[in-house]
Structures are given as C-alpha cells and as structure tokens.
Design an enzyme around this catalytic site. Structure first.
Site, mmCIF file in Angstrom:
data_model
loop_
_atom_site.group_PDB
_atom_site.id
_atom_site.type_symbol
_atom_site.label_atom_id
_atom_site.label_comp_id
_atom_site.label_asym_id
_atom_site.label_seq_id
_atom_site.Cartn_x
_atom_site.Cartn_y
_atom_site.Cartn_z
ATOM 1 N N GLU A 135 0.819 -1.215 0.000
ATOM 2 C CA GLU A 135 0.000 0.000 0.000
ATOM 3 C C GLU A 135 0.854 1.266 0.000
ATOM 4 O O GLU A 135 0.495 2.275 -0.598
ATOM 5 C CB GLU A 135 -0.943 -0.005 1.206
ATOM 6 C CG GLU A 135 -2.136 -0.921 1.054
ATOM 7 C CD GLU A 135 -1.790 -2.401 1.202
ATOM 8 O OE1 GLU A 135 -0.700 -2.715 1.714
ATOM 9 O OE2 GLU A 135 -2.626 -3.239 0.795
ATOM 10 N N HIS B 182 -11.520 -6.350 7.803
ATOM 11 C CA HIS B 182 -12.318 -5.995 6.625
ATOM 12 C C HIS B 182 -13.557 -5.195 6.998
ATOM 13 O O HIS B 182 -14.524 -5.189 6.262
ATOM 14 C CB HIS B 182 -12.732 -7.258 5.857
ATOM 15 C CG HIS B 182 -11.581 -8.068 5.378
ATOM 16 N ND1 HIS B 182 -10.963 -9.010 6.167
ATOM 17 C CD2 HIS B 182 -10.907 -8.055 4.206
ATOM 18 C CE1 HIS B 182 -9.967 -9.560 5.493
ATOM 19 N NE2 HIS B 182 -9.911 -8.994 4.299
#
Lengths: 327, 416
Positions: free
Chosen positions: A60, A129
């Site tokens: 990321e 998540h």
C-alpha cells in the site's frame, strides 16, 4: 436516467473521467484483469489497457507513493486500497507527503491524487475488513476526506475528487456497494466537495451523520414521522474539512442534535462536530448533544450477535432519535 | 392508593394482546406476582402477574378484547403505601398515575436548557406559566415557542446577530422593554438589519456620550458668489455638481489640522488623536442612514472632495456601499441644510469626538458698519463629547472654521 447501484456509480465515475481526461489512470491491487475484488474497476482494463489500469504488488505504501510521484509529474492517479483497513502502511506517504506537498513547496507543486478505499462493517468481515478509519486522517490539513451516502453522490463526488487539484481520500461503504440503488441522472453533475447536504428538513431534532448511516437515519426518520417527530437530516458528505456553516445552522434550528457514526465513539468525526456545536450553538441548545457510535472496543467482532451489538443500525438510530425528541 | 396494571409487551415485535381469561375478579385480594389474567398474542400465551399486593378495584378490559401494549387493563388498591411520589421500581406494566406525577413536579426544581433560558429572557416569559411537554415535564424550546405564539407576543424567534452584521456590541445599556400589545390596524415593521444597527448606534451614542452643543453663524456671501460663478463651468467639464458641502468639508479639514483635539476618539481609558483626517458624511434615503467616509480630506482639492461626495452618495442610494467605504472615520459632517433645516442637534457618531451640522444658507439682513446689508448666512451646529472636549477649544475651532469660510475666494481656495 437509469437505476444503478452505489458501486456502478463509482465505476461509471472513473470510466467517464478516464474518457474525459487521458491523464487519469488507475492503480491498485487486482484492479486490472480482475476488475477489483468488489468489481469497482470492472471493464476498465479492457477499455483503457495496461498503461491506464495498473495492477500493483501488495504494498500500500508503494501504491500511494507511486501515485503521489505520478501526480507530481502531471498525471491524475486514482489509487485503490483494497480495504480501508490496509491503508495504514501508506499513512506516511499520504500524511507526510501528499497532504503537505502544496504547503511545503509554497504552492509550486500540487498532488491531485484520489485514493479510494472501501470501509465499514456489517458484512461479517471481522477485524481486517470492517474498520472505519477516517478519523485517523481527519486532523491533517491538506487532505480532504469524502464519504458518499448514495449512488448519485458517489458519482458526483468521485468525479469532483478526481478533478480536485489536491489529495482526496474517498471512502466507500462496502455494504452500500450493492445495497443502495437509485435513479442517477445521465448527466449527473459534479458535486462540490466540502458542502454538506440537507437530506430531510425537519423541526424537532437534527441528525448529522455520513456514509451508510445516512440511509439508516433516513429510514428511521420516515418511521418516526408517523409518530409526529420531524427530523432535520444532514449528510456531511465531506468529513474533513467539515462544513461548519451547515452544521451550525442545522443545530440551531432544532436545538436537539444527534450525531451518528459507525466508527468508535472516542475521537471520531462526530466528536469534532460535537465540539463545533458546543462552541457555536450553546444558547440554541435544548438538549445535551448526543452521540451514537460504535463502542470503544478495538475492532469489529466476528461473532454475529457481537457484530450486531457493535454496529449502528436503523433500530438504534430510531430509538436514539425518539429519546432525543422526547427530551 | 390506586395502582394501574397495563398490557405488558410479550416479545420484541409484539404490539397488542388479547385477554383470553381473567383469573381474578373485582374485589379480590391479590398478592405480588399472583397471576391476574391470561393474555394471548400472535406469538405466545402468557399469564400476567400482579405488580402489587392489594385489592382489585376494577377490571377495565373484557375477556376476548384485544388492546395495544401499554393500555390500562385493571386497577388495584394498594394499602399502607404513602403517596411519596417515589418512582416505583416495578416492571413496565406499571404506569404512575397522573396525580402522582404532578406531585413529583411541584417539588422538583426546573431544569432549563440554554435555549429555553435565552428565549425566556428575551421575551420576558414567566416560566411558571409555560406547560412543559419534555421528559420529566421539562419545558422545551417548542413549548416556549408555542407559549409565545399563543400570548400574541410579537414573536422574534431567531434574532441572533451573525458575525457579518455590523460590529455593534450588544449594548448592556439597551434595556429590553416589554413588547406593547399591538392594535390590529397598525402596521408592524420588524426591526432588522440596517435599522437595527442605526438604533443600537444611536442608543449607544446618546446614553454613553455626554453631549454638549454650540452654534455659530457664518457669513458665506463670498462662498456663494464664488461657487455660483464656477458651478456651470464645473458641471460642464466634470459632469457632477460643485456642491457647497465640498467647501465646508475642505474648511473643516483645515480647521481640524489646526485643532487635532476634535479629530479624536474616546477609547475608554484613553483619548486617541487621529493623524488622518477622515470625514464621515451622513447620507440617507427614506428608510436608511449611512455614514461613508472620505479619507484624508486635508490632502484633497475641492474638486476631489466634490467627486467623492458624488460617488459615495450614488453608492448609498443604490445600496453599493462596502464595509471599506464606511471605515476609519474620525469626524462627521452632516449636511442638514439640504432639507431646509436652520438649526439641529446632531448625535455624535460613536466613538468620535464631535459632529458638525451644516444648515441651510439663507439670505438675511445683517448690519455691517451700521448699515443693513443682504448677506448669505449659514448656521454651523457642533455636538461635542464633553468627556473629550470643552467649550474653549471648540469655540476656537468654530471661529477658525468661520474665518476660513468667510474668506473663501479663488485665491484662498482654488477648485483644482
């Protein structure tokens, strides 16, 4: 005019912006052939090819960093972080570089990057998540944080984010992707970033929230309307910087303010909203400022009953609204 | 005392229940938790236990009837319990009777929210007359608003001054008067915006500043002749009028240069003498009054002054004055002569030290060298802040203005 879902609106915004301006390109994990794990970028690789829809390694920090570099070179990157939970390795790039570039270079350089990331719970996604991470970035001048609540808003705001000359974090509620559908005009306008939206007009209580909670609050307000409670509902749309003017005006109108977020209560976006209302509206308040949020536990639980207990939902919103109306 | 049993909620989504059978009858003595009746809902059949020990007084619902959750279904006379007003810790099926709640209220001190306090103060609302509908009979904002609309007070609901309004501190000396009852035929005009600002400024000036007045008479025959000789040519070349007012502004600016004491302002613990001579001029229309400012008048020619007067008056008439146009005035001139006034007492433009009214120029018989002469005369009226200024200095100032004006000619005061 067609009925489209929240995720279709996001897909359409990117497609139309890429057609409009060839500097716009997409990068992220599995965004190419796979079309993204949620299918947000579906069909874009086919239409625009390898050079404009790029798969990246699982890094990321690199997604943000490469995007920032490209933005400085005059490109307009739209970076996807697969889940907002995974954005933390990129925080240094986003906060130390993207947010500060204009200030640091005395306006010589800008960083027109958009970073999209799905956030939020209620999807049985558990710890990694389900998180809401907007508050982490919400004290960093130089950044804008946009969190749309409807398909039309998602379309109009994502276009505005891509066209914005400065970095924009664009958080999409993953449960909204296929839950929310509505008619979206073929020529849906770009929606200005930084302005809150008055969803409902009312006299008894003021509810201020953002993201998927707007939908729940709207439904709760419709139900309460039958019992004679009318609700002024404000969708912040942009959680940083906040539209103070609208917040103050709406709060003064009823004097009873309910603030809602799906995030943990402490230090959340609505804590800042509460501070604004406290500072600016004391002599118009008719009840304590009320916050409805997730409990202060480290992350979304996996067990369904606990997840339900953690999540803000329509029932909780309705009962908080009713309690405030009766105060 | 009498207690009430209500239809309990038997299950999360249950909203009503049918009484299938009463297990007691009127007059029975029941124990706490003794089953009173059987209730049937679409989910369960259940016995409802008594929340109290006592004697059954009445059964309010017949067998077979379906009623909503919360409906009163029977009453029980409970003995030995004084009506203390204490809230029972019984289950949901209990509803405290009306009389009991009233007692609680009369003893409790009222909780008032900030907005209720503010509205009550602003409208002088006797709070004991307002019926509270909030939790614990709290008076809500809506209750106050309802009271106000009932009692025919002119309701001014949201009158919070915003930051964009003129910078007038909420004056502590403006007393809030009780609104007078209105007669139906009267036309009510809400006091807002510029009218409100004017009102607050005037109240502040007249209540805070100890005003003193003086007037002098000036022979402006020379000025009239000079101006009449020049005005046609001036209008033709410049496109606007060569007003007398420009000459008066010019003369006053010169005099202020000599007597800077009058070009000052009161700032609480000190008097500030201003270096710049910025003259505020009063410009009005039928409903509004503005005091735009001509800056550094002492540095400007008659033409320059006349032009600015023209521009500012035009802006004022068309509502185009900006905040910058109104700022930094140090002394005010008021052209009261335009409407024929020959004498007036101006209200000082806070926090300045004085205001000068230029009255009408009138032809009058005057004795010069023991002979009558027809001369153009004008009165100049000065209002002064007696904290800053005294009669002597103002007298000298006015004499100087007079001297300048009486000696105006093409040589002393060129137009360009």
């Amino acid at each position: 005019m067609a009925v489209i879902s929240y995720i279709e609106a996001i897909n359409r915004a990117m497609r139309e912006e890429m057609e409009r301006d060839e500097r716009v390109f997409i990068l992220g994990e599995d965004v190419g052939k796979r079309g993204g794990v949620f299918k947000a970028t579906e069909g874009l690789h086919e239409q625009f090819g390898d050079e404009r829809v790029m798969d990246t390694p699982l890094a990321e920090s690199a997604i943000a960093g490469v995007g920032i570099g490209a933005a400085m070179y005059g490109m307009i990157p739209v970076a996807e972080i697969q889940f907002a939970d995974f954005i933390l390795p990129a925080v240094n790039q986003i906060v130390s570089e993207a947010a500060k570039l204009r200030y640091r270079s005395n306006n010589d350089w800008t960083c027109p990057i958009t970073i999209r990331a799905p956030y939020g719970g209620g999807v049985h996604g558990a710890l990694y998540h389900s998180q809401s991470i907007e508050a982490i970035f919400a004290s960093q001048p130089g950044l804008k944080i946009v969190m749309p609540s409807t398909p039309s808003d998602a379309l109009g705001l994502l276009k505005a984010a891509i066209r914005d000359p400065d970095p924009v974090l664009f958080f999409e509620h993953k449960r909204a992707y296929r839950l929310l559908k509505e008619e979206v005009a073929d020529d849906q306008d770009v929606i200005e970033i930084g302005k809150a939206n008055r969803v409902l007009e009312g006299e008894d209580i003021t509810v201020i929230t953002y993201g998927l909670c707007v939908e729940f609050a709207k439904q709760a307000a419709e139900e309460l309307k039958e019992t004679g409670v009318s609700t002024e509902l404000i969708d912040l749309r942009c959680v940083y910087p906040l539209d103070k003017e609208t917040i103050i005006e709406a709060s003064k109108k009823t004097g009873k303010v309910l603030l809602i977020t799906e995030d943990n209560k402490e230090g959340s976006i609505i804590s800042e909203v509460a501070a604004i209302v406290g500072e600016e509206c004391l002599f118009d308040l008719d009840a304590p400022i009320t916050r409805l949020a997730a409990p202060n536990v480290p992350a979304m639980p996996y067990a369904p009953p606990l997840e339900k207990a953690f999540m803000v939902d329509q029932e909780k919103i309705k009962s908080a609204m009713l309690k405030l109306a009766q105060f | 005392m009498i207690k009430t049993i209500t239809m309990p909620q038997l299950g999360e989504s249950v909203t009503e229940g049918t009484i299938s059978q009463w297990l007691i009858k009127k007059g029975d003595v029941v124990e706490l938790y003794q089953p009173l009746l059987e209730v049937m809902t679409d989910k369960v059949n259940a016995e409802v236990p008594s929340s109290f020990s006592g004697q059954v007084e009445t059964l309010l619902v017949e067998e077979g009837e379906t009623v909503a959750v919360g409906t009163e279904i029977c009453t029980i006379v409970v003995e030995g319990e004084a009506p203390t007003g204490r809230d029972d810790n019984n289950n949901d099926a209990t509803v405290a009777s009306e009389t009991q709640t009233e007692e609680v209220d009369s003893n409790a001190s009222p909780r008032l929210s900030p907005v209720v306090m503010r509205l009550a103060q602003e409208h002088q609302v006797p709070l004991d007359k307002v019926k509270g509908t909030g939790s614990g009979r709290r008076i809500t904002k809506k209750d106050i608003q309802a009271y106000l609309s009932q009692t025919e007070h002119p309701v001014k609901v949201e009158s919070v001054p915003t930051e964009s309004e003129p910078d007038i501190a909420k004056s502590k000396w403006t007393k809030k008067e009780k609104p007078k009852p209105s007669f139906t035929a009267d036309h009510e005009i809400p006091v807002t915006g510029i009218r409100k600002a004017i009102a607050e400024n005037m109240v502040r000036s007249t209540t805070e500043i100890p005003h003193a007045w003086m007037m002098i008479e000036v022979d402006v025959t020379n000025l009239v002749n000079y101006r009449n000789a020049e005005k046609e040519a001036f209008k033709a070349s410049e496109g606007y009028n060569l007003s007398y007012f420009a000459f008066f502004l010019n003369a006053v600016a010169k005099a202020l240069k000599k007597f800077p004491q009058l070009n000052s302002s009161w700032q609480g613990d000190k008097i500030v003498q201003h270096k710049d001579i910025n003259l505020s001029i009063a410009v009005g229309n039928d409903t509004e009054l503005y005091v735009p400012v001509i800056k550094n008048v002492d540095e400007k020619s008659i033409k320059g002054i006349a032009k600015e007067v023209h521009v500012l008056a035009h802006k004022a008439r068309h509502g185009q004055l900006s905040k910058a146009d109104m700022e930094d005035g140090t002394f005010t001139m008021n052209n009261t002569g335009t409407f024929g006034s020959v004498q007036s007492m101006g209200v000082i433009n806070y926090p300045q030290a004085a205001i000068l009214q230029v009255e009408s120029i009138v032809k009058r018989p005057v004795i010069i060298n023991d002979m009558f002469a027809a001369r153009d005369m004008v009165n100049l009226c000065l209002s002064l802040d007696h904290r800053i200024l005294d009669g002597v200095i103002c007298g000298k100032f006015m004499s100087h203005v007079k001297e300048i004006l009486e000696n105006i000619s093409g040589d002393t005061t060129p137009i360009y």
